[in-house]
Motif scaffolding. Structure first.
Motif, mmCIF file in Angstrom:
data_model
loop_
_atom_site.group_PDB
_atom_site.id
_atom_site.type_symbol
_atom_site.label_atom_id
_atom_site.label_comp_id
_atom_site.label_asym_id
_atom_site.label_seq_id
_atom_site.Cartn_x
_atom_site.Cartn_y
_atom_site.Cartn_z
ATOM 1 N N CYS A 49 0.838 -1.208 0.000
ATOM 2 C CA CYS A 49 0.000 0.000 0.000
ATOM 3 C C CYS A 49 0.870 1.254 0.000
ATOM 4 O O CYS A 49 1.700 1.436 0.898
ATOM 5 N N CYS A 52 -0.132 3.902 3.131
ATOM 6 C CA CYS A 52 0.358 3.699 4.505
ATOM 7 C C CYS A 52 1.753 3.090 4.529
ATOM 8 O O CYS A 52 2.312 2.874 5.609
ATOM 9 N N GLY A 56 -0.769 -0.633 7.180
ATOM 10 C CA GLY A 56 -2.192 -0.901 7.350
ATOM 11 C C GLY A 56 -2.968 0.390 7.521
ATOM 12 O O GLY A 56 -2.587 1.234 8.331
ATOM 13 N N CYS A 57 -4.014 0.557 6.720
ATOM 14 C CA CYS A 57 -4.862 1.748 6.782
ATOM 15 C C CYS A 57 -6.231 1.373 6.210
ATOM 16 O O CYS A 57 -6.398 0.273 5.683
ATOM 17 N N CYS A 60 -6.317 0.019 2.502
ATOM 18 C CA CYS A 60 -5.877 -1.366 2.234
ATOM 19 C C CYS A 60 -6.529 -2.338 3.207
ATOM 20 O O CYS A 60 -6.099 -3.490 3.315
HETATM 21 ZN ZN LIG Z 1 -2.655 1.025 3.503
#
Ligand SMILES: [Zn+2]
Length: 129
Positions: A49, A52, A56-57, A60
């Motif tokens: 991604c 981020c 992790g965000c 995604c």
């Molecule tokens: Zn992300």
């Protein structure tokens, strides 16, 4: 790409290098099995991604990866239909959609914004971003 001795390694190398050129930085890619009738085996290609950085965000879904495009080794029947001997030649194919690519390149958090029809949304994209 169709030639003698084309393998999944060529597919991975090509996609990683092509995407790294588009994004102007090293892009991590991964393949997951996927079914598409014109390739065998078929894959979903994911990239780390860009929003981020893989942490992790919401974009995604907190996985650090984003599905970018379907791809795979061209099915022998497709090669035959094109007049190419699948015993001698192999190849790979992919279907790269521009919306996912633009989302990652320009950091668009919600892909639906690109289909909103809003000129305000589209006007934010320039060559130098
Ligand atoms: Zn992300």
């Amino acid at each position: 790409m169709v030639d003698k001795n084309i393998s999944i390694s060529n597919l991975i190398f090509f996609m990683k290098n092509m995407l790294s050129e588009v994004f102007k930085r090293d892009i991590k890619v991964r393949l997951r099995p996927g079914f598409f009738p014109f390739v065998e085996p078929g894959f979903e290609l994911d990239i780390s991604c860009a929003i981020c950085g893989g942490d992790g965000c919401p974009s995604c879904k907190n996985s650090g990866w984003l599905e970018l495009c379907p791809c795979g080794m061209i099915h022998p029947e497709v090669l035959k239909a094109g007049g190419i001997d699948p015993e001698e030649y192999t190849g790979f194919a992919f279907g790269l959609g521009l919306t996912r690519l633009a989302m990652m390149k320009y950091g668009v958090k919600d892909i639906r914004d690109l289909n909103s029809g809003s000129l305000k949304c589209l006007s934010q994209f320039t060559e130098d971003k």
